[in-house]
Design a protein around this motif. Sequence first.
Motif, PDB file in Angstrom:
ATOM      1  N   CYS A 448      83.903  56.218  45.363  1.00  0.00           N
ATOM      2  CA  CYS A 448      84.078  56.057  43.926  1.00  0.00           C
ATOM      3  C   CYS A 448      82.962  56.817  43.221  1.00  0.00           C
ATOM      4  O   CYS A 448      81.789  56.609  43.499  1.00  0.00           O
ATOM      5  CB  CYS A 448      84.025  54.578  43.566  1.00  0.00           C
ATOM      6  N   CYS A 451      80.716  54.079  40.819  1.00  0.00           N
ATOM      7  CA  CYS A 451      79.768  53.090  41.338  1.00  0.00           C
ATOM      8  C   CYS A 451      79.275  53.409  42.746  1.00  0.00           C
ATOM      9  O   CYS A 451      78.416  52.719  43.272  1.00  0.00           O
ATOM     10  CB  CYS A 451      80.387  51.693  41.307  1.00  0.00           C
ATOM     11  N   TRP A 453      80.993  53.228  45.565  1.00  0.00           N
ATOM     12  CA  TRP A 453      81.699  52.507  46.625  1.00  0.00           C
ATOM     13  C   TRP A 453      82.214  53.499  47.674  1.00  0.00           C
ATOM     14  O   TRP A 453      82.615  54.621  47.347  1.00  0.00           O
ATOM     15  CB  TRP A 453      82.869  51.735  46.011  1.00  0.00           C
ATOM     16  N   CYS A 488      89.087  51.879  42.288  1.00  0.00           N
ATOM     17  CA  CYS A 488      87.975  51.387  43.085  1.00  0.00           C
ATOM     18  C   CYS A 488      88.029  49.863  43.205  1.00  0.00           C
ATOM     19  O   CYS A 488      88.119  49.160  42.200  1.00  0.00           O
ATOM     20  CB  CYS A 488      86.666  51.807  42.434  1.00  0.00           C
ATOM     21  N   GLN A 490      85.761  47.939  43.768  1.00  0.00           N
ATOM     22  CA  GLN A 490      84.531  47.325  43.287  1.00  0.00           C
ATOM     23  C   GLN A 490      84.446  47.344  41.759  1.00  0.00           C
ATOM     24  O   GLN A 490      84.142  46.338  41.133  1.00  0.00           O
ATOM     25  CB  GLN A 490      83.349  48.090  43.882  1.00  0.00           C
ATOM     26  N   CYS A 491      84.723  48.526  41.131  1.00  0.00           N
ATOM     27  CA  CYS A 491      84.536  48.620  39.680  1.00  0.00           C
ATOM     28  C   CYS A 491      85.833  49.003  38.954  1.00  0.00           C
ATOM     29  O   CYS A 491      85.829  49.225  37.744  1.00  0.00           O
ATOM     30  CB  CYS A 491      83.438  49.627  39.351  1.00  0.00           C
ATOM     31  N   SER A 493      87.358  51.586  38.648  1.00  0.00           N
ATOM     32  CA  SER A 493      87.437  52.951  38.129  1.00  0.00           C
ATOM     33  C   SER A 493      88.530  53.715  38.873  1.00  0.00           C
ATOM     34  O   SER A 493      88.827  53.444  40.031  1.00  0.00           O
ATOM     35  CB  SER A 493      86.084  53.648  38.329  1.00  0.00           C
TER      36      SER A 493
END
Length: 744
Positions: A448, A451, A453, A488, A490-491, A493
């Motif tokens: 990513c 962030c 990832w 992503c 995690q975030c 995005s």
Amino acid sequence: MGVVADESGSLQGTVAILRLAVPVPLRRLFDYLPPQGLGADDLRPGQRYLVPFGSRDLVAVLVEVVAESPLAELKPAGERIDRQPIFDTRSRQFLQWAADYYQAPVGELYAAALPVALRKGKPADHWAEQWLELTTEGKGLPETALARAKKQQELLQLLLKTNRQSRTALNARGLNAPVCKALVERKLARWVSGPTAPPPLEAVEPQPVPQLNDEQRQVIDAVPASGFSASLLEGTTGSGKTEVYLRLMARALNQGNQALLLVPEIGLTPQTLRRIAARFPDFRIAALHSGLADGERARAWLSAASGVADIVIGTRSAIFTPLPRLGVILIDEEHDGSFKQQDGVRYSARDLSVVLAKNADVPVLLGSATPSLESLHNALSGRYQHLRLRHRAGNARPPEISVVPTLHQPLQEGFAPQVLRHIGDTLNRGEQALVFINRRGYAPALTCDDCGWLADCPHCSAKLTLHRRSRHLRCHHCDYRMREVTSCPQCHSRNLNALGAGTERSEDFLTHSFRNFPVIRVDRDTTATKQALDKLLEPARNGEPCLLLGTQMLAKGHHLPKVTLVVIQDADGGLFSADFRAPERMGQLLEQVAGRAGRGDLPGHVLVQSRYPEHPLLQLLLNRGYGAFARQLMEERKIAQLPPMRAMALVRAECEEPRWAEEFLANARNYLEALAPSSPELQYLGPVPALLERKSGRYRFYIQITADRRGLLQQLLTRFCQWAEGNRNRRLRWAVDMDAQELS
Ligand code: ADP
Ligand code: ZN
Ligand code: ZN
């Protein structure tokens, strides 16, 4: 103790106890009483028996019949499976030797030797076969007899030449039941029942036999026709090594012996089989490969073990096939890693071939353009005869190699502009180009950009590979897969970035760049079967201009005379690895890939892209070739006291709980060091984490032991196994890896 079996009453004074190899992870044999109703004469080593073991029945092999057992209570074996032994004396001795050398349970080794159907206990009689053979009257006929019935004459001639033929082989040749019946009715031939013949191969046209060149002749003359000898054939790519194998096979066959040819896992292609079948139309060929159904594989194996098959071609495990008439052993691409098994019994079929040749008192020839340092060391030190083929056979010339620096260059999807120009020119001239990329999938990592990832395998210390065609992220170590993500995790995005290039990505790019030509991608994902590979390569074999793109599956064995340009997209893989064998493997791979160029009448070029064009090892390899490169690596191994200068073994342990594995090995090392302390002759290293520290959820560690003498190492490992068999932690797995090839 010594309680004898005649107490059971059934043997009436004859003392007979079966000592069996049972497929369990214990390093010993197991004693049983004979099954009810069998006398001493019925018991022959090499037969299989079904035996009760714990709560199961297992298929075991009779190793010896003895008079006494140290055990007080013996159970009777359940059932005898084979009347005729399926392992002869020599193969049993060989398996025992291998079990001792690799510190393996002998029962597991017997199991590894057997094809699945026989391992499960199917009787050999199941594959018994009908054979047509000539009567005395038939044998007295001249070849010209039966001229008025063409098919019958063909059959007669075949039988005159080969003595007898199985029903299946005759059918495969189009000599069907009515033709056979005609000969039988004329009392010229008769049916007899006998052991199985190998499954018939696809019919092929016989090919003209090339005239040997002087170098080839010298090599063949140097290999004694009988008696034990070991030779290394170091022959440049395309120098006609295969032709040498074929001639040595022919020599053994003409002496009435069997020939064994071992090939790497990806070397046993329909193309290889066709070449051998075309050369030996009148001999029986058993091909032992993973593409066969269980029953066919058992048939091939039994035909070899009964002495019916004349030629046996197989991958690693074929080394354990009993061959009662063995006359010569040939190992193709002897440097190939697939000859060493990496789990279970960690044997090397290449190394064992020399032991087997010695036991059978026959010649063995190890061939390669890029010999392993082990074999090269044996050749240079005089343990093996060192034979060379320095020139390409026929009109082919060695390819011209240049390095393309990739550091300060605008690359397009990993390709330098001049490389793309060369590919275009080659295709436009009507020739073929081959691009080597040692990585399948679309991209080796997905990250990513917002962030940071990174898609990791949840079970391994490794990144997931993006496979765009199947829309998956996959782990190449444990085969974990998940759907491709578009945002992503995690975030959330959407700025996901596929890093680096695998074969799929390069295929997209090259297809787009060279629209007028077919791009053929060859990797494990496009070639699920050997037939698929064969089919995929068909346009290339037909000589059409095309662009081949692929992994190391393209590096070996293929003979495509129209390939004049080879591109190695990234040569740097092996230069900076923590594995001391990495440069050796890199050199072998590059030389093998480069060797695909210019194998026909047209000259070949090789372009090698590298970020470190000045690296001394790369320079040496590219300027002076693998031979000089390997000899330089040998000097480095000498200084570092590593194989092949010393013997090396790994003691491995793995566990979900890393502490346990490490502790187990630390204790093991203490135990071993108390028996034999470190010295200039003996060194211990570790416990250290394996290069791939976590795999399939387990943490992996090893101790590395190197020694001047193999004998000392063997003694220590035997003691270790005795010690470790007492290990009660069921969640911890341990293994001994004698002559380990991988530190991963
Ligand atoms: P290698 O196994 O060393 O890579 P091969 O045995 O496949 O080489 O030979 C490469 C090519 O050269 C093949 O097409 C083969 O038929 C041909 N060849 C081999 N020996 C000769 C020879 N003595 N004369 C002409 N052609 C040959
Ligand atoms: Zn993110
Ligand atoms: Zn994994």
